[in-house]
Each structure stands twice: as structure tokens, then as C-alpha cells.
Design a protein around this motif. Structure first.
Motif: not given
Length: 391
Positions: A234-235, A282-287
Motif C-alpha cells: 500500500l502507498p 500499517y507498518s506490517g504486511p497487508a492482505f
């Protein structure tokens, strides 16, 4: 008339009370069609096991962060053993895919998660007689008494049907049974005799166990040929308030907002609907999670579990680790601190749905609203930094 004669010692009041409860439960079982012979055989040698109640009511102060949970759930050993099982059971897995339409790697991952591919049966500290576990919960655990009684009746029906002997009906402290850990009521409706021996044996038959899991997922609405989800990048300018796990959009719409696959691939079906989750903020992986993610949660209604099953399946298939890094330096809140966080948010006018230390959808929404109003990234994630800021 029931002929039950317990081998329980009457030395303690609790044991005597348990023995009386077993006698008093007989009319309920009889009215459900259970025979005296089945009842007597089921309860022969059964003892009150207070370690089960202790386990059921244990609310640990410290909750394992998701990255530690995944380290264990998707370990190198589990991946290696999953690939070994894939080779050993290739014919069976192909037949299961053809019959039920469920990805073989998902079935292997569930098997690995639930019983370490059957290895858990060697651990006598974890595996307990199912009748004893459920009877103990029904008698001694007020919170789970109704569950215990319901599952106990179902377990007795399984024994009466002749699918398994009482001595072989083993499972977890909560009554989940066999290779893929079915509770008795689920077993009665979803278990399958896939090896054709006339019994639905999820304890000793790998074909029956995996077919039963496949049947559960298929009947829940598993979408054949589709995945559970995608890791995305994510940007920094992304609207993180959309990552609530509820907002459903097509993959093409998510991509237009900046949610691109983590390793640069295209989405194979851009019109598939998905929801966005940030398990560690927001500082970890997104799914982006699809419908099959929710189907996995029929086993265990936790995002962390479904994420572990999906990722383990991908690793068994030959995929690599997640591209994003977990914020391992972040401090996960203790249960007391989560209660404190909820207390502060409620005092500030944000409804958390209660003060119980469990951060459900209402608590995460309250966090997100506070974050947005106070210049923080509105990811809904409860961290040590967030609590410090609230204070």
C-alpha cells in the motif's frame, strides 16, 4: 434402566458430584436415542478432569503477537512435512479435489494446523478422551456447560452409530476430534466415509479425515479454483481507514486505490470481490482477503488462523514467505493494557462495545476514529505506542 457403575473414587465431593451428574444425565441421553449399553461403555472409567476446566478458563495476560503465531504455525518443519504428505497422498488428494473442488494445499494446511499431520496423537498431554472432556465441561464449567452437554450428546450418537470405539474417540480438551479436529455436532453433519469401510473414521483414516474437511468447506461455499487472498503493498497516501475487513470492492477497484500485489504480479481475476486487513497495523504486511478466507474461518473464527492456513497452503505449494516485514519491535499489549485502552476510549466518547480486553470490531473502529481525529494513521491497530499516545 442404565446399568452404569462408575469406577470413580467417592473420596472427594467433586468426584462424587460428577458421578451423580453422570447418572442424572442418563435420562437426557436416553430421550435422544442412546442405549444403556452405549452409555455404559462410553462412561466406563471416565473421571472428572479439572485440568480441562483450568485450560478452558485460562485467559492469559500476554497474547502472542501474530508474527510469533505465524512463526510457529507456518514453521519450516510444518512446511517440509506438508510437502511430504503431499507426495505420499498424491492420489488421494487428486480424488478429493475432483470430488469436492477444494484445493489440496488448503486441506494439507488444515491437517497440519489441526494435528501436525496426525503427530499430535502421540502427545498424551494434549490428547484426551472425548467423553471425559465433554462431560467435565458440561458438569464443571458454567460458561461451557451448554456446549459440553450438546457436544456430549452428539459424541454419544457417534459411538452408537459404531463409527469409533470409546477408547479410540480422542481429541482436544474442548472435544475436537481426529486428524482434522471436528467437534461432534460438525462430525454428525459433515463427516464422510471416503475409504468405503462403512465408518466415518476421522481418527485413523486419513481419507475420511481429509474428505470430511473438504466436505465441510464445500458445503460452506468454497469457491473452486480461487485463492484465499493476496499479500499487497500500500502507498503511504493510502486511505487506511478502508482496512477494516468489511469494505468489499473488486480487486481492480482496490488496485486503482493503490493496493498492488506485493511481488508485482497481476490479479488473475480482477473482478473478484475482496476486503483489506492489516493484522499488525500499517507498518506490517497487508492482505486482500477473498471469500475462501471466510470459508477457512469455519474451522476457527480468527483472522490469524485463516491467514496461517492460507499461507501454509501457499508454502506447501512452493511459494515463498511474505514480502512485507512484521513490526517485531512493536510491543503487543497485555490483557490489562487492552482493558485500559478500552476504558480510556470509552471515557473519551468512543464506544468499544465493552471493557473486556478483547479488541473486536467495535474496539478497532473506536481506535480508528480516535487515530483519524488525532493525526495518526487510522489502521485500528492497538500497540504500545497507541496506548502511550492515549494516555
Amino acid at each position: 434402566m442404565v446399568l452404569f457403575g462408575s469406577s470413580l473414587s467417592a473420596a472427594s465431593q467433586s468426584s462424587a458430584g460428577f458421578e451423580k451428574w453422570i447418572r442424572d444425565f442418563w435420562p437426557t441421553a436416553r430421550s435422544s436415542g442412546i442405549s444403556a449399553s452405549t452409555y455404559n461403555a462410553a462412561f466406563a472409567g471416565v473421571e472428572l478432569d479439572m485440568s480441562i476446566v483450568k485450560r478452558a478458563n485460562n485467559q492469559p495476560e500476554f497474547v502472542k503477537p501474530i508474527w510469533s503465531y505465524l512463526d510457529s504455525a507456518v514453521s519450516e518443519a510444518r512446511i517440509k512435512n506438508g510437502r511430504k504428505m503431499k507426495r505420499e497422498h498424491a492420489r488421494l488428494l487428486a480424488r478429493l479435489e475432483q470430488r469436492f473442488g477444494v484445493d489440496r494445499h488448503i486441506l494439507l494446511a488444515i491437517w497440519g494446523m489441526e494435528s501436525a499431520y496426525g503427530a499430535i496423537f502421540k502427545n498424551t498431554a494434549l490428547i484426551k478422551p472425548t467423553i471425559q472432556s465433554l462431560a467435565t465441561l458440561a458438569y464443571a464449567d458454567k460458561q461451557r456447560s451448554k456446549f459440553g452437554r450438546q457436544q456430549l450428546l452428539a459424541a454419544l450418537k457417534i459411538l452408537q452409530n459404531g463409527d469409533v470405539k470409546p477408547s479410540d474417540m480422542m481429541g482436544s480438551w474442548a472435544g475436537a476430534m481426529g486428524h482434522t479436529q471436528f467437534i461432534p455436532t460438525t462430525y454428525l453433519t459433515k463427516a464422510v466415509d471416503f475409504d468405503g469401510d462403512g465408518r466415518r473414521d476421522i481418527w485413523r483414516s486419513v481419507p475420511d479425515a481429509l474428505a470430511s474437511s473438504a466436505n465441510l468447506l464445500e458445503s460452506a461455499g468454497w469457491e473452486t479454483g480461487k485463492t484465499w487472498g493476496y499479500e499487497v503493498k500500500l502507498p503511504k497516501t493510502f486511505r487506511f481507514e478502508l482496512a477494516d475487513g468489511k469494505q468489499a470492492m473488486t480487486l481492480a477497484q482496490w488496485e486503482a486505490l493503490g493496493a498492488k500485489r506485493a511481488k508485482g504480479q497481476a490479479y488473475p481475476r480482477p473482478d473478484d470481490k475482496a476486503r483489506l486487513i492489516l493484522p499488525a497495523g500499517y507498518s506490517g504486511p497487508a492482505f486482500l482477503i477473498l471469500k475462501n478466507f471466510a470459508m477457512i474461518k469455519r474451522y476457527n473464527n480468527a483472522d490469524s488462523y485463516a491467514l496461517a492456513v492460507g499461507h501454509l497452503a501457499d508454502r506447501i505449494r512452493g511459494g515463498g514467505p511474505f514480502a512485507g516485514s512484521w513490526p517485531r519491535s512493536d510491543r503487543v499489549l497485555t490483557r490489562s493494557e487492552r482493558k485500559e485502552l478500552q476504558t480510556i476510549l470509552n471515557r473519551l466518547g468512543y464506544d468499544t462495545g465493552g471493557i473486556d480486553g478483547r479488541l473486536g470490531s467495535k474496539s478497532r473502529a473506536a481506535i480508528r476514529h480516535w487515530q483519524k481525529r488525532n493525526g495518526h494513521v487510522p489502521d485500528g491497530f492497538a500497540s504500545g505506542k497507541l496506548l502511550k499516545a492515549l494516555k
